[in-house]
Write an enzyme that holds these catalytic residues in place. Structure first.
Site, PDB file in Angstrom:
ATOM      1  N   SER A  54      -4.761  -8.566   3.421  1.00 56.37           N
ATOM      2  CA  SER A  54      -5.287  -7.301   4.129  1.00 56.37           C
ATOM      3  C   SER A  54      -6.234  -6.668   2.930  1.00 56.37           C
ATOM      4  CB  SER A  54      -4.341  -6.501   4.547  1.00 56.37           C
ATOM      5  OG  SER A  54      -3.724  -7.143   6.033  1.00 56.37           O
ATOM      6  N   GLU A  61     -19.338   5.997   3.325  1.00 58.78           N
ATOM      7  CA  GLU A  61     -19.912   5.947   4.716  1.00 58.78           C
ATOM      8  C   GLU A  61     -18.587   5.681   5.731  1.00 58.78           C
ATOM      9  OE1 GLU A  61     -21.278   4.150   2.553  1.00 58.78           O
ATOM     10  OE2 GLU A  61     -23.057   5.274   1.724  1.00 58.78           O
ATOM     11  N   SER A  62     -17.410   5.262   5.290  1.00 56.65           N
ATOM     12  CA  SER A  62     -16.245   5.345   5.998  1.00 56.65           C
ATOM     13  C   SER A  62     -15.393   3.987   5.505  1.00 56.65           C
ATOM     14  CB  SER A  62     -16.756   5.030   7.469  1.00 56.65           C
ATOM     15  OG  SER A  62     -16.814   6.319   8.095  1.00 56.65           O
ATOM     16  N   HIS A  67      -8.599  -8.637   7.836  1.00 56.24           N
ATOM     17  CA  HIS A  67      -7.388  -9.167   7.594  1.00 56.24           C
ATOM     18  C   HIS A  67      -7.240 -10.722   7.864  1.00 56.24           C
ATOM     19  CE1 HIS A  67      -5.754  -5.126   7.833  1.00 56.24           C
ATOM     20  NE2 HIS A  67      -6.575  -4.789   9.036  1.00 56.24           N
ATOM     21  N   CYS A  82     -21.078   5.436   8.590  1.00 55.52           N
ATOM     22  CA  CYS A  82     -21.647   6.592   9.559  1.00 55.52           C
ATOM     23  C   CYS A  82     -23.061   6.708   8.841  1.00 55.52           C
ATOM     24  CB  CYS A  82     -20.801   7.763   9.364  1.00 55.52           C
ATOM     25  SG  CYS A  82     -20.555   8.418   7.761  1.00 55.52           S
TER      26      CYS A  82
END
Lengths: 139, 139
Positions: A54, A61-62, A67, A82
């Site tokens: 993971s 930007e986020s 996974h 974003c």
């Protein structure tokens, strides 16, 4: 910053790339984020023994997460950006190439919409499709 | 492990909780993960000055992420858990309480489905709804 965002959820099936190599996957994720025009601010990778990886990049930007389930030749990724400057679809293309996925399903969502009436549903699916590998190879 | 997963995407509007306090938010996320029955393996939090926080917990069952925009009293979260042992809706309830959201929109998706025919769409939306705060308070 405006929270309006594009969120690509991608599921990669029939992967022949190495889904259990943390360093390789982080490199692929960083390249994908770069291709999308995003800025990586932090990285957090975890190896579950031989059962997969993971990994999450916190972006300015986020985020970009992955996974993997090597025993199923399967991986899922989220590319959430974003702002209008990013191109998350470029990140998706690089991930599909790195994972050597036979085919990939993507769902693209619009998130962070503030300006609509306050009590209405705002998240929405923009696109939901399958991308066979050959489409990438011939593009 | 089977990759079949539940992914709750939540958007919290009208938040009066502190959206710019990294430590407070990490505590809320850890409590939320615990309530969901998930196991936190790593935490990665980043503060964007006074412009908000991005935080991600890598879970043994996938991840829990949050992004906040204090100037818009807005936050978005993703609670992504594989396996039947987790209850991501519990995490959502705790986050809504911690953020003191006026209302919340959730979209619940099924991901990681392997057993359907190989070339068909598999991700799908299970639920998409608004949850006013009063419903939480009276439950």
């Amino acid at each position: 910053m405006n929270p309006q965002s594009t969120h690509i959820m991608a599921e990669f099936h029939g992967c022949t790339g190495d889904l259990n190599h943390k360093v390789h996957l982080e490199q692929a994720m960083r390249k994908a984020a770069l291709a999308a025009g995003a800025t990586v601010v932090k990285s957090c990778m975890h190896q579950f023994g031989s059962c997969g990886v993971s990994g999450i990049l916190v972006l300015a930007e986020s985020h970009l997460s992955i996974h993997t389930w090597p025993e199923h030749a399967f991986a899922s990724a989220d590319i959430y950006t974003c702002g209008a400057q990013c191109h998350p679809e470029k990140a998706h293309e690089l991930l599909q190439e790195a994972l050597q996925a036979e085919h990939c399903e993507i769902m693209v969502l619009r998130r962070g919409v503030l300006q609509s009436p306050s009590k209405s549903l705002r998240m929405h699916v923009v696109e939901h499709t399958l991308l066979p590998r050959r489409l990438q190879e011939h593009s």
